[in-house]
Design a protein around this motif. Structure first.
Motif, PDB file in Angstrom:
ATOM      1  N   PHE A 487      55.485  16.968  89.894  1.00 62.83           N
ATOM      2  CA  PHE A 487      56.468  16.704  91.260  1.00 62.83           C
ATOM      3  C   PHE A 487      55.475  16.254  92.546  1.00 62.83           C
ATOM      4  CE2 PHE A 487      58.367  18.275  95.108  1.00 62.83           C
ATOM      5  CZ  PHE A 487      59.723  17.761  95.073  1.00 62.83           C
ATOM      6  N   ASP A 488      56.200  15.379  93.289  1.00 63.26           N
ATOM      7  CA  ASP A 488      55.644  15.140  94.462  1.00 63.26           C
ATOM      8  C   ASP A 488      56.796  14.661  95.471  1.00 63.26           C
ATOM      9  OD1 ASP A 488      54.158  12.801  96.611  1.00 63.26           O
ATOM     10  OD2 ASP A 488      53.178  14.495  96.020  1.00 63.26           O
ATOM     11  N   VAL A 489      56.634  14.952  96.783  1.00 57.67           N
ATOM     12  CA  VAL A 489      57.785  14.713  97.567  1.00 57.67           C
ATOM     13  C   VAL A 489      57.799  13.332  97.752  1.00 57.67           C
ATOM     14  CG1 VAL A 489      57.908  17.016  98.590  1.00 57.67           C
ATOM     15  CG2 VAL A 489      56.408  15.414  99.467  1.00 57.67           C
ATOM     16  N   THR A 490      56.874  12.549  97.554  1.00 56.66           N
ATOM     17  CA  THR A 490      56.711  11.137  98.212  1.00 56.66           C
ATOM     18  C   THR A 490      57.163  10.328  96.949  1.00 56.66           C
ATOM     19  OG1 THR A 490      54.466  10.758  97.562  1.00 56.66           O
ATOM     20  CG2 THR A 490      54.925  11.837  99.916  1.00 56.66           C
ATOM     21  N   ALA A 491      57.209  10.813  95.825  1.00 54.57           N
ATOM     22  CA  ALA A 491      57.494   9.874  94.617  1.00 54.57           C
ATOM     23  C   ALA A 491      58.744   9.711  94.504  1.00 54.57           C
ATOM     24  CB  ALA A 491      56.959  10.741  93.525  1.00 54.57           C
ATOM     25  N   ASP A 492      58.992   8.375  93.856  1.00 52.33           N
ATOM     26  CA  ASP A 492      60.471   8.020  93.566  1.00 52.33           C
ATOM     27  C   ASP A 492      61.132   8.868  92.218  1.00 52.33           C
ATOM     28  OD1 ASP A 492      58.188   6.574  91.892  1.00 52.33           O
ATOM     29  OD2 ASP A 492      59.958   5.877  90.663  1.00 52.33           O
ATOM     30  N   ASP A 493      62.338   8.757  92.320  1.00 55.58           N
ATOM     31  CA  ASP A 493      63.243   9.631  91.722  1.00 55.58           C
ATOM     32  C   ASP A 493      62.745   9.413  89.948  1.00 55.58           C
ATOM     33  OD1 ASP A 493      64.593  11.340  93.328  1.00 55.58           O
ATOM     34  OD2 ASP A 493      66.272   9.337  93.320  1.00 55.58           O
ATOM     35  N   ALA A 581      70.570  13.228  84.331  1.00 58.88           N
ATOM     36  CA  ALA A 581      70.701  13.405  85.817  1.00 58.88           C
ATOM     37  C   ALA A 581      69.858  12.476  86.559  1.00 58.88           C
ATOM     38  CB  ALA A 581      69.702  14.586  86.133  1.00 58.88           C
ATOM     39  N   PHE A 582      68.831  11.685  85.983  1.00 60.86           N
ATOM     40  CA  PHE A 582      68.150  10.774  86.798  1.00 60.86           C
ATOM     41  C   PHE A 582      69.223   9.323  87.034  1.00 60.86           C
ATOM     42  CE2 PHE A 582      65.655   6.663  85.932  1.00 60.86           C
ATOM     43  CZ  PHE A 582      65.155   6.375  87.172  1.00 60.86           C
ATOM     44  N   LYS A 583      70.226   9.086  85.731  1.00 60.98           N
ATOM     45  CA  LYS A 583      70.959   8.023  85.943  1.00 60.98           C
ATOM     46  C   LYS A 583      71.841   8.285  87.009  1.00 60.98           C
ATOM     47  CE  LYS A 583      70.209   4.939  83.836  1.00 60.98           C
ATOM     48  NZ  LYS A 583      69.325   3.967  84.038  1.00 60.98           N
ATOM     49  N   LEU A 584      72.115   9.451  87.523  1.00 59.58           N
ATOM     50  CA  LEU A 584      73.146   9.801  88.635  1.00 59.58           C
ATOM     51  C   LEU A 584      72.422   9.338  89.884  1.00 59.58           C
ATOM     52  CD1 LEU A 584      74.350  13.361  87.601  1.00 59.58           C
ATOM     53  CD2 LEU A 584      75.406  11.103  87.054  1.00 59.58           C
ATOM     54  N   THR A 585      71.268   9.071  89.825  1.00 60.26           N
ATOM     55  CA  THR A 585      70.446   8.621  91.242  1.00 60.26           C
ATOM     56  C   THR A 585      70.584   7.344  91.370  1.00 60.26           C
ATOM     57  OG1 THR A 585      68.167   8.287  90.343  1.00 60.26           O
ATOM     58  CG2 THR A 585      68.798  10.548  90.969  1.00 60.26           C
ATOM     59  N   GLU A 586      70.351   6.889  92.845  1.00 59.08           N
ATOM     60  CA  GLU A 586      70.510   5.503  93.213  1.00 59.08           C
ATOM     61  C   GLU A 586      69.531   4.525  92.267  1.00 59.08           C
ATOM     62  OE1 GLU A 586      72.706   3.834  95.049  1.00 59.08           O
ATOM     63  OE2 GLU A 586      73.660   5.737  94.856  1.00 59.08           O
ATOM     64  N   GLN A 587      68.196   5.083  92.320  1.00 63.48           N
ATOM     65  CA  GLN A 587      67.321   4.489  91.560  1.00 63.48           C
ATOM     66  C   GLN A 587      67.714   4.224  90.223  1.00 63.48           C
ATOM     67  OE1 GLN A 587      63.274   6.213  91.149  1.00 63.48           O
ATOM     68  NE2 GLN A 587      62.264   4.253  90.742  1.00 63.48           N
ATOM     69  N   GLY A 588      68.175   5.470  89.501  1.00 65.60           N
ATOM     70  CA  GLY A 588      68.727   5.394  88.265  1.00 65.60           C
ATOM     71  C   GLY A 588      69.563   4.491  87.793  1.00 65.60           C
ATOM     72  N   GLY A 590      69.968   1.543  89.254  1.00 60.99           N
ATOM     73  CA  GLY A 590      69.652   0.151  89.542  1.00 60.99           C
ATOM     74  C   GLY A 590      68.290  -0.287  88.531  1.00 60.99           C
ATOM     75  N   THR A 591      67.865  -1.225  88.812  1.00 59.71           N
ATOM     76  CA  THR A 591      67.134  -2.086  88.091  1.00 59.71           C
ATOM     77  C   THR A 591      65.698  -2.573  88.732  1.00 59.71           C
ATOM     78  OG1 THR A 591      67.986  -4.177  88.312  1.00 59.71           O
ATOM     79  CG2 THR A 591      68.750  -2.961  86.219  1.00 59.71           C
ATOM     80  N   THR A 592      65.685  -2.074  89.900  1.00 58.69           N
ATOM     81  CA  THR A 592      64.454  -2.451  90.787  1.00 58.69           C
ATOM     82  C   THR A 592      63.212  -2.008  90.381  1.00 58.69           C
ATOM     83  OG1 THR A 592      65.900  -2.621  92.726  1.00 58.69           O
ATOM     84  CG2 THR A 592      63.671  -2.546  93.123  1.00 58.69           C
ATOM     85  N   LYS A 593      62.318  -2.892  89.967  1.00 51.51           N
ATOM     86  CA  LYS A 593      60.989  -2.728  89.622  1.00 51.51           C
ATOM     87  C   LYS A 593      59.935  -2.032  90.584  1.00 51.51           C
ATOM     88  CE  LYS A 593      61.024  -5.887  85.382  1.00 51.51           C
ATOM     89  NZ  LYS A 593      60.238  -6.839  84.944  1.00 51.51           N
ATOM     90  N   VAL A 594      59.220  -1.092  90.159  1.00 54.52           N
ATOM     91  CA  VAL A 594      58.081  -0.752  90.951  1.00 54.52           C
ATOM     92  C   VAL A 594      56.828  -0.673  90.026  1.00 54.52           C
ATOM     93  CG1 VAL A 594      57.165   1.495  92.246  1.00 54.52           C
ATOM     94  CG2 VAL A 594      59.590   0.962  92.053  1.00 54.52           C
ATOM     95  N   GLN A 595      55.899  -1.384  90.845  1.00 54.59           N
ATOM     96  CA  GLN A 595      54.519  -1.697  90.134  1.00 54.59           C
ATOM     97  C   GLN A 595      54.678  -2.463  88.880  1.00 54.59           C
ATOM     98  OE1 GLN A 595      52.433   1.527  88.634  1.00 54.59           O
ATOM     99  NE2 GLN A 595      50.341   0.552  88.742  1.00 54.59           N
ATOM    100  N   GLY A 596      55.822  -3.255  88.802  1.00 51.61           N
ATOM    101  CA  GLY A 596      56.034  -4.072  87.533  1.00 51.61           C
ATOM    102  C   GLY A 596      56.911  -3.384  86.338  1.00 51.61           C
ATOM    103  N   PHE A 597      57.250  -1.926  86.799  1.00 55.81           N
ATOM    104  CA  PHE A 597      57.996  -1.314  85.694  1.00 55.81           C
ATOM    105  C   PHE A 597      59.295  -1.030  86.208  1.00 55.81           C
ATOM    106  CE2 PHE A 597      53.519   0.067  85.076  1.00 55.81           C
ATOM    107  CZ  PHE A 597      53.263  -0.578  83.915  1.00 55.81           C
ATOM    108  N   THR A 598      60.383  -1.015  85.172  1.00 55.26           N
ATOM    109  CA  THR A 598      61.785  -0.664  85.469  1.00 55.26           C
ATOM    110  C   THR A 598      61.925   0.584  85.758  1.00 55.26           C
ATOM    111  OG1 THR A 598      62.485  -0.136  83.239  1.00 55.26           O
ATOM    112  CG2 THR A 598      62.653  -2.578  84.264  1.00 55.26           C
ATOM    113  N   PRO A 599      62.944   1.239  86.457  1.00 54.86           N
ATOM    114  CA  PRO A 599      63.313   2.505  86.692  1.00 54.86           C
ATOM    115  C   PRO A 599      62.906   3.566  85.240  1.00 54.86           C
ATOM    116  CG  PRO A 599      64.799   1.368  88.027  1.00 54.86           C
ATOM    117  CD  PRO A 599      63.929   0.298  87.204  1.00 54.86           C
ATOM    118  N   ASP A 600      63.708   2.834  84.442  1.00 58.54           N
ATOM    119  CA  ASP A 600      63.737   3.710  82.885  1.00 58.54           C
ATOM    120  C   ASP A 600      62.306   4.002  82.383  1.00 58.54           C
ATOM    121  OD1 ASP A 600      66.157   4.023  83.394  1.00 58.54           O
ATOM    122  OD2 ASP A 600      66.948   3.342  81.385  1.00 58.54           O
ATOM    123  N   GLU A 601      61.608   2.895  82.559  1.00 55.07           N
ATOM    124  CA  GLU A 601      60.360   2.651  81.988  1.00 55.07           C
ATOM    125  C   GLU A 601      59.377   3.691  82.863  1.00 55.07           C
ATOM    126  OE1 GLU A 601      59.706  -1.920  80.533  1.00 55.07           O
ATOM    127  OE2 GLU A 601      59.455  -1.371  82.669  1.00 55.07           O
TER     128      GLU A 601
END
Length: 669
Positions: A487-493, A581-588, A590-601
């Motif tokens: 866990f980290d407070v600065t991390a994405d969901d 539970a993750f799929k209930l979040t805004e990131q979950g 969506g499909t926006t990539k972070v560092q080249g990876f999808t939210p599910d990845e």
């Protein structure tokens, strides 16, 4: 864990400057992926292989990485606290004075080494004065109050059939090897451990007396083997109902007169008309052995037990003997530093005093609020999964949801801190250890015949762990685990739900695993299922047992599916619930990539990263035999081969090594 992580861990949790924030972001990102390994072949290795190939296990450790091995850098933080409070005068009776002076007394190796085994000489003299079975049991009872349980295993905890009342539970005991099976194995690895243990016993006798030491060691081993023969296996002890046998003290006192239960309880200063004898066969056998084995041999056995109990608090030769045995058992090459050993000792015996200081210095209070939000979200996701189950009736579903929402949530640290009414002094290490052992016994004894203390915690706040407690229907997440990679407070969901979210889901599922499912919402062992539903549930847990029994470690060693079924069920449920539970979040959503990876990845890669652990082979062999958890690689690959969203995310197809056809994918919760 690598030394470099000590710094990065500190920066991650407590930093504020820009440089530190950049380090945090780098940690949250994923690198080191081995693209040549297909996700469907070995996802654990795909995410972790480069780390595994370069990670170095310190000579004084048995492993490196996350989970329990994250406690290594944690202990460095605790050492910082102890060094600080021990170096200055503290107010008498304060928690700083107690932990500081206890630490100092244990660091005073000059005084400890001068004393040799003198501190336990009075105990050894008491053993010499034993004349018969009655005086033997008197000695056993007196030693229990000092934390030396020898042939009697005892604890105070809720009654399985009345969770609102604490009662006495007595379980099998009396052996020095980690498990009863070690005494009966004939394979080469087990024989090496048996010989190492006998050598350890011989060394203990050599350090305290000079006559017939090898014969005495053999005597002790033979008694332990006889006791072990009456022990239930770890798998047999998973049967909740078979390991609960409440009996009238008057009845077992007549049945087992050599143990003398009435007298035993009186010596323990405990009052009880009924007690739970968890493994009756052990006490039946003990009752016989007390008279069939000569008193002289029992005295030798009790001396060995006393020496082993206190070996780590006596002079260096005893400490070294203890380590030499552990080295064979776990594969650790070098002894820990004295400071490391003392940090562990303080945490074990004054853990909630030290925990207060840890929380003040290092715990991020925002983490507590965020994690509570995650727990609440996962409860909702779990409820949705229960509603959608195709194998459970509506009647049982309603009972399950009632239990789910009755779970108590403990996060970070206790609302009410445990206190230690004991005097701690510098230069008196053994006396301090003994005083704390007696304090611990009295603390436990004071809980008897009362309602369970719901403010009580079963682990210290600084420890990297989490647990579910069936009799109290509670989940506990100490401050220690509320840090990277969990866990980290600065991390994405995606990172947090794949990390601490999976752990939360795991602990919630424990309320409904093969053991937890036998307890109702109030913590009583009670059948809240319909007969048909429970039959279906048992069939599904058998699928888990069979599947995991097919997995191998170290090329040929198989996982014990029946031993690990509860944890494996929780791992499978944990991933499913966390993902929902993750799929209930805004990131979950969506499909926006972070560092080249999808939210599910990122979610699934976070799961693989939190079980990034590398251990010595000797440690892993013992782990497989005694631990109810599967090894890290199967805590990732095992559940993911059952989880269809993982297949969809990484395009897992027939022909991939871990591919399972849809009808073969195990789903319980």
């Amino acid at each position: 864990m690598k030394k470099a992580l000590y710094v990065s861990l500190f920066l991650l949790v407590f930093a504020s400057c820009n440089t530190e924030n950049r380090a945090i972001k780098n940690k949250i990102d994923f690198d080191g992926i081995t693209e040549s390994i297909k996700p469907g072949d070995n996802f654990f290795k795909r995410v972790n292989k480069k780390w595994l190939d370069t990670a170095v296990i310190a000579e004084d450790q048995v492993g490196v990485g996350s989970y329990s091995f994250l406690n290594i850098p944690q202990k460095k933080l605790l050492e910082n606290i102890l060094t600080e409070v021990a170096s200055t005068d503290q107010k008498e009776g304060s928690i700083e004075q107690k932990v500081g002076d206890f630490y100092s007394s244990g660091m005073d190796t000059e005084t400890i080494n001068k004393l040799g085994f003198q501190p336990i000489q009075p105990i050894l003299n008491s053993i010499d004065n034993i004349k018969n079975v009655s005086s033997l049991m008197t000695f056993v009872a007196e030693e229990i109050t000092s934390g030396n349980y020898s042939i009697i295993g005892m604890n105070v905890s809720p009654d399985n059939e009345n969770s609102k009342l604490n009662i006495l539970h007595f379980g099998q005991a009396g052996i020095g090897l980690p498990d009863r099976d070690y005494y009966f194995k004939t394979d080469a690895a087990s024989v090496v451990i048996q010989d190492a243990y006998k050598k350890y016993l011989t060394t203990l006798f050599t350090l305290s007396e000079t006559k017939n030491v090898e014969k005495k060691a053999e005597t002790v081993y033979n008694i332990e083997k006889k006791l072990a023969a009456s022990h239930k296996t770890r798998i047999e002890r998973r049967n909740v109902k078979a390991n609960y046998n409440k009996m009238a003290v008057s009845k077992i006192n007549k049945k087992q007169p050599n143990i003398g239960w009435t007298k035993l309880l009186k010596k323990l200063n405990l009052k009880a008309d009924e007690v739970d004898i968890k493994q009756p066969a052990y006490y039946d056998e003990l009752n016989k052995l007390l008279v069939s084995i000569p008193i002289s041999e029992w005295k030798t056995y009790l001396k060995a037990g006393t020496l082993a109990t206190y070996a780590d608090v006596l002079s260096k030769p005893f400490e070294d003997a203890n380590f030499e045995y552990a080295k064979v058992l776990y594969g650790q090459s070098t002894q820990k530093t004295r400071a490391q050993l003392m940090v562990q000792k303080v945490d074990r015996q004054l853990g909630f005093a030290l925990g207060q200081l840890y929380v003040k210095r290092y715990f991020n209070e925002e983490a507590k609020k965020r994690v509570l939000d995650l727990v609440n979200n996962l409860q909702k996701a779990f409820e949705n999964r229960i509603n959608q189950l195709d194998w459970m009736s509506n009647v049982t579903k309603e009972q399950a949801k009632e239990k789910l929402y009755a779970i108590t949530k403990k996060i970070g640290y206790p609302d009410v801190w445990r206190t230690y009414d004991v005097k701690i002094e510098k230069g008196k290490y053994f006396e301090n250890v003994l005083a704390l052992k007696k304090n611990q016994y009295q603390y436990q004894a004071n809980q008897l015949n009362k309602a369970p203390n719901r403010d009580r915690w079963g682990t210290t706040p600084s420890t990297v762990t989490a647990y579910y407690n069936p009799p109290l229907n509670e989940i506990v997440f100490p401050a220690g685990i509320l840090q990277f990679p969990y866990f980290d407070v600065t991390a994405d969901d995606a990172v947090n739900y794949g990390g601490i979210g999976m752990v939360i889901g795991h602990e919630l599922t424990h309320a409904f695993d093969d053991q937890g499912a036998q307890f109702d919402k109030d913590g009583n062992v009670k059948n809240w299922w319909t007969t048909e539903d429970y039959t279906k549930f048992k069939a599904k847990t058998q699928q888990v047992i069979d599947r995991y029994s097919s997995f191998t470690v170290l090329d040929s060693v198989h996982i014990k599916g029946a031993l690990t079924v509860g944890e494996n069920t929780a791992d499978n449920g944990g991933i499913s619930i966390a993902y929902d539970a993750f799929k209930l979040t805004e990131q979950g959503k969506g499909t926006t990539k972070v560092q080249g990876f999808t939210p599910d990845e990122r979610f699934f890669m976070s799961i693989a990263r939190i079980w990034r652990v590398k251990t010595r082979h000797a440690y892993l062999r013992n782990y497989i035999k005694t631990n109810p958890h599967s090894p890290p690689i199967w805590r990732v690959n095992g559940p993911l081969m059952n989880f269809t969203p993982f297949y969809n995310t990484f395009d897992v197809k027939p022909g991939d090594k871990n591919y399972k056809a849809p009808e073969e994918r195990i789903k319980i919760w």
